[in-house]
Design a protein around this motif. Structure first.
Motif, PDB file in Angstrom:
ATOM      1  N   ASN A  83      -1.513 -13.599   2.480  1.00 33.87           N
ATOM      2  CA  ASN A  83      -0.677 -12.500   2.123  1.00 33.87           C
ATOM      3  C   ASN A  83       0.138 -12.272   3.384  1.00 33.87           C
ATOM      4  OD1 ASN A  83      -3.774 -11.440   0.441  1.00 33.87           O
ATOM      5  ND2 ASN A  83      -1.575 -11.597  -0.580  1.00 33.87           N
ATOM      6  N   THR A  84       1.234 -11.366   2.963  1.00 32.57           N
ATOM      7  CA  THR A  84       2.297 -11.001   3.707  1.00 32.57           C
ATOM      8  C   THR A  84       2.654  -9.630   3.887  1.00 32.57           C
ATOM      9  OG1 THR A  84       3.509 -13.013   2.881  1.00 32.57           O
ATOM     10  CG2 THR A  84       4.918 -11.678   4.269  1.00 32.57           C
ATOM     11  N   PHE A  86       5.615  -7.611   4.677  1.00 32.98           N
ATOM     12  CA  PHE A  86       6.978  -8.004   4.642  1.00 32.98           C
ATOM     13  C   PHE A  86       7.897  -7.115   5.693  1.00 32.98           C
ATOM     14  CE2 PHE A  86       5.735  -9.524   0.733  1.00 32.98           C
ATOM     15  CZ  PHE A  86       6.607 -10.572   0.403  1.00 32.98           C
ATOM     16  N   ASP A  88      10.555  -5.634   5.365  1.00 34.45           N
ATOM     17  CA  ASP A  88      11.011  -4.346   4.848  1.00 34.45           C
ATOM     18  C   ASP A  88       9.768  -3.569   4.188  1.00 34.45           C
ATOM     19  OD1 ASP A  88      10.907  -5.849   2.765  1.00 34.45           O
ATOM     20  OD2 ASP A  88      12.922  -5.306   1.930  1.00 34.45           O
ATOM     21  N   ALA A  90       8.517  -3.830   1.598  1.00 33.94           N
ATOM     22  CA  ALA A  90       8.351  -3.996   0.068  1.00 33.94           C
ATOM     23  C   ALA A  90       7.226  -3.501  -0.686  1.00 33.94           C
ATOM     24  CB  ALA A  90       8.250  -5.558  -0.250  1.00 33.94           C
ATOM     25  N   LEU A  91       6.979  -1.831  -0.393  1.00 35.47           N
ATOM     26  CA  LEU A  91       6.267  -1.361  -1.186  1.00 35.47           C
ATOM     27  C   LEU A  91       6.619  -1.048  -2.561  1.00 35.47           C
ATOM     28  CD1 LEU A  91       4.696   1.089   1.605  1.00 35.47           C
ATOM     29  CD2 LEU A  91       3.901  -0.873   0.711  1.00 35.47           C
ATOM     30  N   PHE A  92       5.994  -0.933  -3.590  1.00 34.46           N
ATOM     31  CA  PHE A  92       6.534  -0.655  -4.953  1.00 34.46           C
ATOM     32  C   PHE A  92       6.780   0.870  -4.964  1.00 34.46           C
ATOM     33  CE2 PHE A  92       3.346  -4.363  -5.880  1.00 34.46           C
ATOM     34  CZ  PHE A  92       4.366  -5.069  -5.637  1.00 34.46           C
ATOM     35  N   PRO A  93       8.021   1.152  -5.252  1.00 36.32           N
ATOM     36  CA  PRO A  93       8.228   2.659  -5.262  1.00 36.32           C
ATOM     37  C   PRO A  93       7.806   3.332  -6.329  1.00 36.32           C
ATOM     38  CG  PRO A  93      10.093   1.360  -5.784  1.00 36.32           C
ATOM     39  CD  PRO A  93       9.134   0.273  -5.617  1.00 36.32           C
ATOM     40  N   HIS A  94       7.411   2.675  -7.464  1.00 30.80           N
ATOM     41  CA  HIS A  94       6.901   3.717  -8.651  1.00 30.80           C
ATOM     42  C   HIS A  94       5.658   3.920  -8.645  1.00 30.80           C
ATOM     43  CE1 HIS A  94       7.049  -0.784  -9.370  1.00 30.80           C
ATOM     44  NE2 HIS A  94       6.126  -0.613 -10.818  1.00 30.80           N
ATOM     45  N   MET A  95       4.745   3.117  -7.776  1.00 22.58           N
ATOM     46  CA  MET A  95       3.305   3.333  -7.890  1.00 22.58           C
ATOM     47  C   MET A  95       2.964   4.153  -6.467  1.00 22.58           C
ATOM     48  SD  MET A  95       2.039  -0.608  -8.308  1.00 22.58           S
ATOM     49  CE  MET A  95       2.865  -1.534  -9.495  1.00 22.58           C
ATOM     50  N   TYR A 103      -3.008  -3.151  -6.020  1.00 22.03           N
ATOM     51  CA  TYR A 103      -2.226  -4.131  -6.962  1.00 22.03           C
ATOM     52  C   TYR A 103      -3.054  -5.426  -6.786  1.00 22.03           C
ATOM     53  CZ  TYR A 103       1.718  -6.336  -8.851  1.00 22.03           C
ATOM     54  OH  TYR A 103       2.502  -6.919  -9.874  1.00 22.03           O
ATOM     55  N   LYS A 135       3.588   8.614  -2.899  1.00 28.98           N
ATOM     56  CA  LYS A 135       4.729   7.807  -3.454  1.00 28.98           C
ATOM     57  C   LYS A 135       5.074   7.091  -2.087  1.00 28.98           C
ATOM     58  CE  LYS A 135       4.725   7.444  -7.921  1.00 28.98           C
ATOM     59  NZ  LYS A 135       5.967   8.014  -8.571  1.00 28.98           N
ATOM     60  N   ARG A 151      -2.572  -2.927   1.813  1.00 30.06           N
ATOM     61  CA  ARG A 151      -2.241  -3.941   0.635  1.00 30.06           C
ATOM     62  C   ARG A 151      -2.297  -5.216   0.954  1.00 30.06           C
ATOM     63  NH1 ARG A 151       3.792  -3.767  -2.097  1.00 30.06           N
ATOM     64  NH2 ARG A 151       3.986  -4.996  -0.409  1.00 30.06           N
ATOM     65  N   ALA A 152      -2.027  -5.859   1.922  1.00 32.94           N
ATOM     66  CA  ALA A 152      -2.221  -7.243   2.104  1.00 32.94           C
ATOM     67  C   ALA A 152      -3.713  -7.581   2.483  1.00 32.94           C
ATOM     68  CB  ALA A 152      -1.435  -7.609   3.230  1.00 32.94           C
TER      69      ALA A 152
ATOM     70  N   MET B 213      10.517  -7.320  -3.519  1.00 34.95           N
ATOM     71  CA  MET B 213       9.576  -6.644  -4.309  1.00 34.95           C
ATOM     72  C   MET B 213       8.823  -7.557  -5.386  1.00 34.95           C
ATOM     73  SD  MET B 213       9.628  -3.370  -3.843  1.00 34.95           S
ATOM     74  CE  MET B 213      10.837  -2.520  -3.899  1.00 34.95           C
ATOM     75  N   ASP B 219       3.172 -12.706  -4.044  1.00 35.19           N
ATOM     76  CA  ASP B 219       2.325 -12.794  -2.775  1.00 35.19           C
ATOM     77  C   ASP B 219       0.906 -12.206  -3.074  1.00 35.19           C
ATOM     78  OD1 ASP B 219       2.818 -13.460   0.404  1.00 35.19           O
ATOM     79  OD2 ASP B 219       1.451 -11.448   0.215  1.00 35.19           O
TER      80      ASP B 219
END
Ligand SMILES: Nc1ncnc2c1ncn2[C@@H]1O[C@H](COP(=O)(O)OP(=O)(O)OP(=O)(O)O)[C@@H](O)[C@H]1O
Ligand SMILES: [Mg+2]
Lengths: 332, 312
Positions: A83-84, A86, A88, A90-95, A103, A135, A151-152, B213, B219
């Protein structure tokens, strides 16, 4: 101990075959299981590309990558237990934060109650217990970084890849996160591969580190080896801004006629010192002053601790160094 | 000579800029007044008149509009003949929207994620080029293509697939004598003329989904289908909804295609056209015209409830 990740002469070239951009060029690398491995190098030296090769978002142009002994050339990213975190985040903005963390478990089919339970455990591990319902947009940079980490980690990966995860944080938070990350890694025993272009971060956190330059590994070893015994001029200069002495000067100081490195902090002012010249620059660093001496064609810097007398710009001065501080380099 | 620390104003442009800097709202007011006048008076004003008209009724004997508040005209909408028109229009608009969405997605996805440089230009040209030619020309061209003696019939016989075409036309309700006189043909023409309005917002929305994303999703172990469902679609949904508003409302308001292609069944747009023209029943025409507005409001409400705008 088995190797978590192995690179066997791996290259990744971009662009036309006739004039390729060699992002990664013939890298050989072994990362031991459970290690905190750092990749250090200037911008554009191929660190991110190396991580992406491990996670599977890039495929090698040539060479072979093995993860826990298995060749992964045919394995897509979602089947790699890697797992990475990232660059930036890269979190999911809509969750919300909890759904973000859960996830990986959700896509593997774990039930809602179970995965939320695990997500909340992870959030408390990264000290964000209260934030599950927010959020990502409502979090600070440091908090986002910890969500990305949770999350990772919730997937219990065999290898965790971190791409400059602390780059966006202020110095204070960064140091706190460095300690937290290091402690977490020791506790979980997961192999961490950590990319940074901050030499202090790499030296202080890693068990073992690789210095990248132009897509190649300039040197690989423990922080002590890299710092005290740089193999090339590039490594000496990049890690800890060492003095790089040309062969003639090394010979004059009693060494062989080869390039050598001399750390500024192992030098001190001494009227009868072997390195003498004119003071050309002073830089106050808080804990000390960096004094730059012009010696013939070369510049040599010494670190004078705060409190000790500092010579004036333009005056003649001389440095001596501790015995054994002169390190003769094997490479160019 | 020393360089001045503060420059003197060189002319009216400098003075105006200074004025706007001191009073930032002034510029805003100046810029917004003309469009707001247009939008407020001409646009919203006529919309309000339309609404007002729909609450009037027509005197059945004299045919004169009675300017008194009544819901009689709206009740008339519910009469089977009129309600059928509404139902038919809504079903067709929904089908066209769905058809456009399904066909647009792969194109928009390709354009947003893979097309670079020259291919991007090809994409924009390909999508916009049909918009540059007259709408009527396109519709009549389609009538010929779909006609019994048209290219499609000919192509079917040339490839020995006439049986398949006949089976398609034999379908109840949506089939018909020929493609150009069936709902199927009308659907095809609608999808053709409105699809650019779906592709463009969809592409813009997909372009805004960061690659990282999608990579983060993979990943974390998601398959392509899972990534599509849980990441790409929710993030692109505002674009899809924007596109569907275009295709849905454009289809609902159109009165030309149903006249030229299809089995001459009545649609809302045609009904409005006839009622305000030959029939002279302005109140009923207005009531019909309000229907798409109400349906769009309901649709937007549902979309919001479903979280289509959460990622905005
Ligand atoms: N997809 C790509 N196409 C073309 N060139 C690329 C691509 N990805 C990376 N490169 C090039 O490969 C080289 C290495 O890039 P990489 O992102 O690995 O550097 P990095 O060490 O992570 O740098 P930084 O510290 O700035 O993040 C750079 O010169 C970059 O321009
Ligand atoms: Mg990078």
């Amino acid at each position: 101990m088995t190797a978590a990740v192995e690179f066997a002469c791996v290259s990744r070239h971009f662009g036309p075959v006739t004039a390729p951009i060699k992002a990664v060029d013939g890298v050989d690398l072994t990362i031991a299981e459970g290690a905190f491995f750092a990749m250090l190098g200037p911008s554009g030296s191929g660190k991110t590309t190396c991580l992406r090769l491990i996670s599977g978002f890039e495929t090698p142009t040539s060479g072979q990558i093995r993860i826990f002994g298995q060749d992964v050339s045919q394995t897509p990213p979602h089947l790699r237990n890697v797992n990475t975190v990232f660059q930036d985040y890269a979190l999911f903005p809509h969750m919300n934060v909890r759904d973000n963390v859960a996830y990986g478990l959700m896509v593997k089919g774990m039930g809602r109650a179970a995965r939320y339970g695990r997500a909340d455990e992870m959030l408390s591990l990264v000290k964000l217990d209260e934030y599950g319902d927010r959020k990502p947009g409502q979090l600070s940079g440091g908090q986002r970084q910890r969500v990305a980490l949770a999350r990772a980690l919730v997937n219990e990966p065999r290898v965790l890849l971190l791409d400059e995860p602390l780059g966006a944080l202020d110095l204070k938070l960064r140091e706190a996160m460095q300690d937290e990350l290091k402690a977490l890694q020791k506790r979980l025993g997961i192999t961490f591969v950590f990319v940074t272009h901050d030499q202090h971060e790499a030296l202080s956190m890693a068990d073992s580190l690789a210095v990248f330059n132009d897509g190649r590994i300039a040197q690989i070893g423990t922080p002590e080896q890299i710092y005290a015994q740089p193999r090339t001029r590039f490594v000496a200069d990049f890690v800890g801004s060492s003095n790089v002495l040309p062969p003639a000067m090394t010979a004059a100081l009693g060494g062989p006629a080869k390039w050598a490195s001399l750390r500024p902090e192992s030098m001190y002012l001494s009227a009868s010192g072997p390195i003498s010249g004119t003071v050309t620059a002073l830089r106050y660093l808080g804990s000390g002053t960096r004094v730059v001496l012009r010696v013939g064609e070369a510049d040599v810097a010494a670190l004078v601790p705060t409190g000790a007398p500092v010579p004036q710009i333009g005056s003649a001065s001389a440095f001596a160094f501790a015995p054994g501080a002169l390190h003769v380099m094997e490479g160019e | 000579m020393t360089v001045p620390a503060i420059f003197a104003a060189r002319g009216s442009a400098d003075r105006l800029t200074g004025l706007f800097w001191r009073r930032p709202r002034l510029l805003l007011v100046l810029l917004l007044t003309p469009p707001l006048l247009w939008l407020g008076v001409v646009y919203l004003g006529s919309l309000a008149t339309l609404l007002l008209q729909s609450f009037y009724s027509i005197d059945e004997f004299s045919g004169v509009v009675v300017p008194e508040f009544t819901l009689k005209t709206y009740a008339e909408l519910l009469r089977p003949a009129n309600f059928d028109v509404i139902l038919r229009t809504v079903v067709m608009s929904a089908a066209v929207t769905l058809g456009c969405a399904v066909l647009s997605f792969p194109i928009a996805y390709f354009a947003a994620r893979y097309a670079k440089g020259r291919w991007k230009a090809v994409f924009y040209l390909g999508v916009m080029l049909p918009l540059w030619s007259s709408y009527l020309v396109k519709v009549y061209a389609w009538k010929l293509i779909l006609a019994k003696e048209g290219i499609i019939t000919w192509a079917a016989s040339a490839t020995h697939t006439t049986a398949a075409l006949d089976a398609l036309l034999a379908l109840p309700v949506i089939g018909g004598n020929s493609l150009s006189t069936s709902y199927l043909g009308m659907f095809a023409v609608f999808v053709y003329v409105w699809i650019p309005y779906m592709i463009l917002p969809m592409q813009a929305a997909l372009e805004r989904v960061p690659t990282s994303m999608i990579e983060a999703s993979a990943d974390l172990g998601a398959t392509r289908a899972q990534t599509f469902r849980t990441v790409i679609l929710p993030l692109a949904l505002p674009g899809v909804v924007a596109g569907s508003i275009f295709t849905f409302s454009l289809t609902m308001g159109d009165y030309i295609i149903p006249q030229i292609v299809g089995n001459s069944a009545n649609f809302i747009g045609m009904a409005v056209y006839q009622l305000q023209g030959t029939a002279g029943n302005i109140p009923l025409a207005a009531a019909f015209a309000v229907v798409p507005i109400v349906i769009m409001l309901i649709y937007l409400g549902l979309a919001k409830r479903m979280g289509a705008f959460d990622a905005l």
